[in-house]
Design an enzyme around this catalytic site. Structure first.
Site, PDB file in Angstrom:
ATOM      1  N   GLU A  20      13.301 -36.449 -52.841  1.00 19.72           N
ATOM      2  CA  GLU A  20      12.392 -35.311 -52.691  1.00 19.72           C
ATOM      3  C   GLU A  20      13.199 -34.082 -52.309  1.00 19.72           C
ATOM      4  O   GLU A  20      14.083 -34.157 -51.457  1.00 19.72           O
ATOM      5  CB  GLU A  20      11.346 -35.520 -51.571  1.00 19.72           C
ATOM      6  CG  GLU A  20      10.245 -36.478 -51.891  1.00 19.72           C
ATOM      7  CD  GLU A  20       9.229 -36.620 -50.752  1.00 19.72           C
ATOM      8  OE1 GLU A  20       9.085 -35.684 -49.932  1.00 19.72           O
ATOM      9  OE2 GLU A  20       8.594 -37.676 -50.682  1.00 19.72           O
TER      10      GLU A  20
HETATM   11  C1  PNW Z   1       7.364 -35.173 -47.065  1.00 22.85           C
HETATM   12  N1  PNW Z   1       7.976 -32.862 -41.127  1.00 22.85           N
HETATM   13  O1  PNW Z   1       6.569 -35.017 -45.934  1.00 22.85           O
HETATM   14  C2  PNW Z   1       6.589 -36.202 -47.837  1.00 22.85           C
HETATM   15  O2  PNW Z   1       7.310 -37.301 -48.287  1.00 22.85           O
HETATM   16  C3  PNW Z   1       5.693 -35.623 -48.869  1.00 22.85           C
HETATM   17  O3  PNW Z   1       4.613 -36.488 -49.065  1.00 22.85           O
HETATM   18  C4  PNW Z   1       5.273 -34.223 -48.449  1.00 22.85           C
HETATM   19  O4  PNW Z   1       4.262 -33.690 -49.258  1.00 22.85           O
HETATM   20  C5  PNW Z   1       6.526 -33.363 -48.471  1.00 22.85           C
HETATM   21  O5  PNW Z   1       7.528 -33.924 -47.638  1.00 22.85           O
HETATM   22  C6  PNW Z   1       6.308 -31.913 -48.068  1.00 22.85           C
HETATM   23  O6  PNW Z   1       5.902 -31.824 -46.735  1.00 22.85           O
HETATM   24  C7  PNW Z   1       6.994 -34.442 -44.778  1.00 22.85           C
HETATM   25  O7  PNW Z   1       7.076 -32.394 -40.428  1.00 22.85           O
HETATM   26  C8  PNW Z   1       5.993 -33.981 -43.928  1.00 22.85           C
HETATM   27  O8  PNW Z   1       9.170 -32.872 -40.791  1.00 22.85           O
HETATM   28  C9  PNW Z   1       6.316 -33.458 -42.727  1.00 22.85           C
HETATM   29  C10 PNW Z   1       7.648 -33.401 -42.355  1.00 22.85           C
HETATM   30  C11 PNW Z   1       8.653 -33.875 -43.191  1.00 22.85           C
HETATM   31  C12 PNW Z   1       8.306 -34.399 -44.417  1.00 22.85           C
END
Ligand code: PNW
Length: 473
Positions: A373
């Site tokens: 990602e």
């Molecule tokens: C990742 N944080 O989520 C996920 O794998 C995805 O599903 C998501 O949509 C994407 O990143 C964008 O946010 C995260 O708070 C959510 O550090 C929150 C965090 C990190 C990754």
């Protein structure tokens, strides 16, 4: 930087990524039962705007069109996740064939379109019944996860080559059970540490189950969201803050998974909370299952200092909560680095991705790396011409792809890159307010409009060449 354009090797995987709860909708169809995210999002006050994944972007009903769209853009890989409660509604017992049929059809469509499927077993949608039985803080959940892995492997093992056990176990453990900004919304630091351990154990058990069920050509890995964590200054206190966050964000997973042991400093930093007696002797060795690839999810770096800075800022980018996602290291302060920000208020810094790839190439020698990602949210909307112009995202992608290429030249065996996300979708606690897609989705009509970044990225995917940065799209 080198001069001119930059070529990636033939066979490089150029993909996009999604997750079941964020795109599928059809929350009550074909035997699916609630996951912890259904329960959480239907609880007032948990998700911005009261948004839920009930409909999401209706991918469950538009899957064939969505696959055609990826193929038309020129992408050759697709990372998706399987909804556990669609396949095994109670988290126990036999599979629901109708649920599996969706993933059989999806993988068939992908293969027919020349797109390599990359399947993630767990992208945060634990069946609610398993949460009611204790969730990830309970040891049994690790065994249930391995059984579920076996069901999915038996169903689509003949057509999927890339298998990922967990997506971002840090988020599951520490946002789900620590700060409570993600489902199931618990705020108990010890439950978060227990969850992290049982995710590690579940990962190891699932790798064993997959190895037993899948053909030898299958490649098995895990997707972590390692923190590119830097100290605010070189002071002893700030360096210690960096060490603490590195332990809780990174080494709590790579310790067991890559080295078969929890780091001693992590146990010491949390000794006032727990004696870690929930870790049985053989568990770390079980977590250390042979990996064919390590998936790195990266968005933004973190800058930390010892105690609250003069501005008292706590920009840790993990959503707002009175509870910390850092058990035992709650006093570490997170700082917003200067420079450009995305709509998430996450800073744009490709060097963090370079640093992580080079680090994990060293820590997991011989293991392929995948960027599973990377991407950014911006305030996209269609212009008067009906097109969606997102030059900021093109620049973000350009910078991060250049960082990937540079890490490869410096020895990192990166085999592919998956843009987060194929299309705008349910962004967890932010609901539909944050758009990460390369494809714009009109949430009223479900119309898909590829943004200029989607066309740009498709061109990179088709040619394997990263062009000069563009000043305008
Ligand atoms: C990742 N944080 O989520 C996920 O794998 C995805 O599903 C998501 O949509 C994407 O990143 C964008 O946010 C995260 O708070 C959510 O550090 C929150 C965090 C990190 C990754």
């Amino acid at each position: 930087m080198t001069e001119g354009t930059d070529s990636f090797p033939p066979g490089f995987l150029w993909g996009s990524a999604t997750a079941a709860y964020q795109i599928e909708g059809a929350a009550r169809e074909d035997g699916r039962t609630p996951s912890i995210w259904d329960t959480f999002s239907r609880t007032p006050g948990k998700v911005l705007g009261g948004d839920t994944g009930d409909v999401a972007v209706d991918h469950y009903h538009r899957m064939r069109d969505d696959v055609r769209m990826m193929a038309d853009l020129g992408l050759n890989a697709y990372r998706f996740s399987v909804s556990w409660p669609r396949v095994q509604p109670t988290g126990r017992g036999p599979a629901v064939e109708r649920g599996l049929d969706f993933y059989r059809a999806l993988t068939d469509e992908l293969l027919a379109a020349g797109i390599t499927p990359s399947l993630t077993l767990y992208h945060w949608d634990l069946p609610q019944e398993l949460e009611d039985a204790g969730g990830w803080p309970a040891r049994d959940t690790a065994y249930r996860f391995a059984e579920y892995a076996r069901l999915v492997a038996d169903a689509v093992g003949d057509r999927v080559e890339l298998w990922t056990t967990l997506n971002e176990p840090w988020c599951s453990a520490f946002l789900g059970y620590g700060s409570g900004v993600h489902a199931p919304g618990r705020t108990d630091p010890v439950a978060a540490l227990r969850a992290a351990h049982h995710l590690n154990l579940g990962h190891g058990l699932a790798v064993q189950a997959l190895r037993a069920a899948l053909p030898a050509r299958a490649r098995i890995g895990v997707s972590l969201n390692p923190s590119a964590v830097r100290p605010l200054t070189e002071s002893e206190g700030d360096l210690d803050a960096r060490r603490r966050i590195d332990a809780l964000a990174n080494r709590i997973f790579t310790g067991p998974m890559l080295r078969g042991a929890y780091p001693a400093d992590l146990l010491a930093d949390t000794a006032h909370l727990t004696d870690w007696s929930f870790v049985r002797d053989a568990d770390p060795a079980t977590a250390k299952a042979r990996l064919d690839f390590l998936g790195v999810n990266y968005y933004a770096p973190a800058v930390v200092s010892a105690a609250s800075g003069s501005d008292g800022s706590r920009h840790d980018g993990h959503g707002s909560s009175d509870h910390s996602p850092w058990p035992g290291s709650e006093s570490v302060t997170f700082h917003q680095p200067p420079g450009e920000l995305t709509a998430m208020d996450w800073s744009v810094d490709p060097t963090g991705l370079y640093d992580l790839l080079v680090r994990y190439a060293r820590e997991a020698p011989g293991t392929d790396l995948l960027v599973t990602e990377n991407g950014a949210a911006y305030d996209d909307k269609p212009g008067d011409d009906g097109a969606v112009h997102d030059p900021d995202r093109i620049r973000y992608l350009h910078g991060h792809l250049a960082a990937v290429r540079r890490a490869m030249r410096d020895g990192a065996g990166v085999r592919g890159y998956f843009l987060w996300s194929l299309m705008d979708n349910f962004e967890w606690a932010y609901g539909y307010s944050k758009r990460f897609g390369a494809v714009y989705v009109d949430y009223e009509t479900q119309e898909r409009i590829p943004k200029s970044s989607a066309h740009w990225y498709g061109q990179v995917a088709r040619t394997g060449v990263l062009p000069y940065p563009m000043l305008e799209d």
